[in-house]
Design a protein around this motif. Structure first.
Motif, PDB file in Angstrom:
ATOM      1  N   SER A 114     -42.113  10.295  49.742  1.00 54.02           N
ATOM      2  CA  SER A 114     -41.675  11.315  48.781  1.00 54.02           C
ATOM      3  C   SER A 114     -42.132  10.959  47.373  1.00 54.02           C
ATOM      4  CB  SER A 114     -40.149  11.462  48.823  1.00 54.02           C
ATOM      5  OG  SER A 114     -39.730  11.882  50.093  1.00 54.02           O
ATOM      6  N   CYS A 115     -42.028   9.675  47.029  1.00 55.13           N
ATOM      7  CA  CYS A 115     -42.519   9.206  45.725  1.00 55.13           C
ATOM      8  C   CYS A 115     -44.042   9.300  45.670  1.00 55.13           C
ATOM      9  CB  CYS A 115     -42.072   7.774  45.475  1.00 55.13           C
ATOM     10  SG  CYS A 115     -40.286   7.530  45.400  1.00 55.13           S
ATOM     11  N   PHE A 116     -44.688   8.892  46.748  1.00 58.15           N
ATOM     12  CA  PHE A 116     -46.159   8.916  46.829  1.00 58.15           C
ATOM     13  C   PHE A 116     -46.688  10.327  46.596  1.00 58.15           C
ATOM     14  CE2 PHE A 116     -50.137   9.304  49.227  1.00 58.15           C
ATOM     15  CZ  PHE A 116     -50.846   8.194  48.795  1.00 58.15           C
ATOM     16  N   GLN A 117     -46.055  11.314  47.204  1.00 60.81           N
ATOM     17  CA  GLN A 117     -46.508  12.703  47.065  1.00 60.81           C
ATOM     18  C   GLN A 117     -46.347  13.219  45.637  1.00 60.81           C
ATOM     19  OE1 GLN A 117     -48.180  14.219  49.221  1.00 60.81           O
ATOM     20  NE2 GLN A 117     -47.602  13.568  51.273  1.00 60.81           N
ATOM     21  N   GLN A 118     -45.447  12.595  44.885  1.00 61.15           N
ATOM     22  CA  GLN A 118     -45.259  12.952  43.462  1.00 61.15           C
ATOM     23  C   GLN A 118     -46.114  12.075  42.551  1.00 61.15           C
ATOM     24  OE1 GLN A 118     -40.868  13.694  42.478  1.00 61.15           O
ATOM     25  NE2 GLN A 118     -40.745  12.611  44.446  1.00 61.15           N
ATOM     26  N   GLU A 119     -46.947  11.211  43.169  1.00 61.55           N
ATOM     27  CA  GLU A 119     -47.774  10.248  42.441  1.00 61.55           C
ATOM     28  C   GLU A 119     -46.931   9.285  41.614  1.00 61.55           C
ATOM     29  OE1 GLU A 119     -50.971  12.170  40.372  1.00 61.55           O
ATOM     30  OE2 GLU A 119     -51.790  13.051  42.205  1.00 61.55           O
ATOM     31  N   ALA A 120     -45.707   9.070  42.070  1.00 57.72           N
ATOM     32  CA  ALA A 120     -44.819   8.084  41.433  1.00 57.72           C
ATOM     33  C   ALA A 120     -45.011   6.758  42.163  1.00 57.72           C
ATOM     34  CB  ALA A 120     -43.373   8.562  41.499  1.00 57.72           C
ATOM     35  N   PHE A 121     -46.203   6.180  41.990  1.00 57.81           N
ATOM     36  CA  PHE A 121     -46.603   5.020  42.796  1.00 57.81           C
ATOM     37  C   PHE A 121     -45.739   3.789  42.519  1.00 57.81           C
ATOM     38  CE2 PHE A 121     -50.587   7.512  42.116  1.00 57.81           C
ATOM     39  CZ  PHE A 121     -50.649   8.041  43.396  1.00 57.81           C
ATOM     40  N   LEU A 122     -45.343   3.622  41.261  1.00 54.30           N
ATOM     41  CA  LEU A 122     -44.517   2.465  40.901  1.00 54.30           C
ATOM     42  C   LEU A 122     -43.164   2.535  41.608  1.00 54.30           C
ATOM     43  CD1 LEU A 122     -45.007   0.020  39.067  1.00 54.30           C
ATOM     44  CD2 LEU A 122     -43.778   1.229  37.255  1.00 54.30           C
ATOM     45  N   GLN A 123     -42.614   3.749  41.734  1.00 51.47           N
ATOM     46  CA  GLN A 123     -41.354   3.923  42.449  1.00 51.47           C
ATOM     47  C   GLN A 123     -41.543   3.742  43.949  1.00 51.47           C
ATOM     48  OE1 GLN A 123     -40.405   7.840  40.277  1.00 51.47           O
ATOM     49  NE2 GLN A 123     -38.402   7.125  40.934  1.00 51.47           N
ATOM     50  N   ALA A 124     -42.726   4.101  44.439  1.00 52.02           N
ATOM     51  CA  ALA A 124     -42.978   4.038  45.885  1.00 52.02           C
ATOM     52  C   ALA A 124     -43.106   2.606  46.384  1.00 52.02           C
ATOM     53  CB  ALA A 124     -44.237   4.827  46.224  1.00 52.02           C
ATOM     54  N   VAL A 125     -43.654   1.725  45.543  1.00 49.88           N
ATOM     55  CA  VAL A 125     -43.954   0.350  45.988  1.00 49.88           C
ATOM     56  C   VAL A 125     -42.746  -0.346  46.624  1.00 49.88           C
ATOM     57  CG1 VAL A 125     -44.505  -1.979  45.183  1.00 49.88           C
ATOM     58  CG2 VAL A 125     -45.964  -0.078  44.524  1.00 49.88           C
ATOM     59  N   PRO A 126     -41.579  -0.423  45.968  1.00 49.06           N
ATOM     60  CA  PRO A 126     -40.458  -1.146  46.592  1.00 49.06           C
ATOM     61  C   PRO A 126     -39.945  -0.482  47.872  1.00 49.06           C
ATOM     62  CG  PRO A 126     -39.752  -0.056  44.565  1.00 49.06           C
ATOM     63  CD  PRO A 126     -41.236   0.042  44.605  1.00 49.06           C
ATOM     64  N   GLN A 127     -40.123   0.847  47.976  1.00 49.20           N
ATOM     65  CA  GLN A 127     -39.682   1.531  49.196  1.00 49.20           C
ATOM     66  C   GLN A 127     -40.562   1.136  50.386  1.00 49.20           C
ATOM     67  OE1 GLN A 127     -36.916   2.757  48.527  1.00 49.20           O
ATOM     68  NE2 GLN A 127     -37.154   2.958  46.303  1.00 49.20           N
ATOM     69  N   PHE A 128     -41.882   1.137  50.180  1.00 47.76           N
ATOM     70  CA  PHE A 128     -42.791   0.729  51.258  1.00 47.76           C
ATOM     71  C   PHE A 128     -42.630  -0.762  51.568  1.00 47.76           C
ATOM     72  CE2 PHE A 128     -45.476   4.476  49.840  1.00 47.76           C
ATOM     73  CZ  PHE A 128     -45.183   5.244  50.958  1.00 47.76           C
ATOM     74  N   LYS A 129     -42.366  -1.551  50.544  1.00 46.14           N
ATOM     75  CA  LYS A 129     -42.149  -2.991  50.753  1.00 46.14           C
ATOM     76  C   LYS A 129     -40.953  -3.209  51.688  1.00 46.14           C
ATOM     77  CE  LYS A 129     -41.683  -7.348  48.181  1.00 46.14           C
ATOM     78  NZ  LYS A 129     -40.476  -7.931  48.793  1.00 46.14           N
TER      79      LYS A 129
END
Length: 230
Positions: A114-129
């Motif tokens: 969901s973060c990735f699709q918004q290009e909120a990559f910094l927010q996405a990193v800890p979720q994928f981690k």
């Protein structure tokens, strides 16, 4: 047969692809026990499975109205919102599922997406981690984790993520391509060329890898000419 039995049979019917039978059982379950959120959650999942996401949201919200602690209802609603490309709402709803105690790899993966699709990559990193920590066999979680690390200029960590993915799936052409990009960024053309070549072995029409290979070969030729001028 109790409403609970019908719910269980409906889930099995969904897994077996018997969607009409599942819908019939869930309708009966809800009619017999309208205060049980489980029937609404299962019906929401069924509706999502057939692409009726707007209707699915209604059922998930009904379940949450009956019992606000139903984390699986929040997760299902998040999936329906994601399918509708309402990514910010999906993100918020997945976060609610986590708050309600649903700490599973899939939840964090979808939160990251969901973060990735918004290009909120910094927010996405800890979720994928977190997703790969909970399930280190999830190749798509590793792939998007690598992409987001690269987007946030953590290139060495991105390379590690793509290597981990390649150990799990050596035939992931896009992973090899992105590994090549990482090595090119770090000024390691030999390793970059090797990665681009592997990507092209897997997928000969991978245009980005073909372009990367061409650029690396040119860079290596230019470096050789500088070392050995005529």
């Amino acid at each position: 047969m109790t409403a609970e039995d019908k719910n269980q049979q409906a889930v099995k019917a969904m897994q077996d692809g018997e969607l009409e039978n599942a819908a019939k059982l869930l309708n009966e379950s809800i009619e017999e026990n309208p205060e049980d959120p489980v029937g609404y959650i299962n019906f929401g999942n069924l509706l999502s499975a057939v692409g009726e996401n707007e209707k699915a949201i209604v059922f998930f919200e009904r379940a949450l109205g009956l019992d606000q602690s139903q984390a699986t209802a929040a997760y299902g609603k998040g999936n329906a919102l994601y399918n509708l490309e309402r990514f910010k709402e999906a993100q918020d709803t997945y976060q609610e599922a986590v708050k309600l105690g649903l700490h599973q790899s899939d939840v964090y993966y979808m939160l990251g997406m969901s973060c990735f699709q918004q290009e909120a990559f910094l927010q996405a990193v800890p979720q994928f981690k977190t997703a790969v920590e909970l399930n280190d066999q999830d190749t798509e979680a590793w792939f998007h984790y690598g992409l987001c690390l690269a987007q946030t200029e953590h290139v060495s960590e991105a390379i590690d993520a793509f290597h981990q993915l390649n150990k799990l799936d050596d035939a992931h052409a896009d992973s090899w391509f992105n590994l090549g990009v990482g090595y090119a960024y770090q000024g390691e053309p030999d390793k970059a060329l090797e990665a681009f070549n592997r990507s092209l072995e897997i997928q000969p029409d991978h245009a980005l890898s073909a372009n990367g290979k061409k650029q690396m070969e040119q860079a290596m030729e230019d470096a050789l000419n500088q070392e050995n001028p005529e």
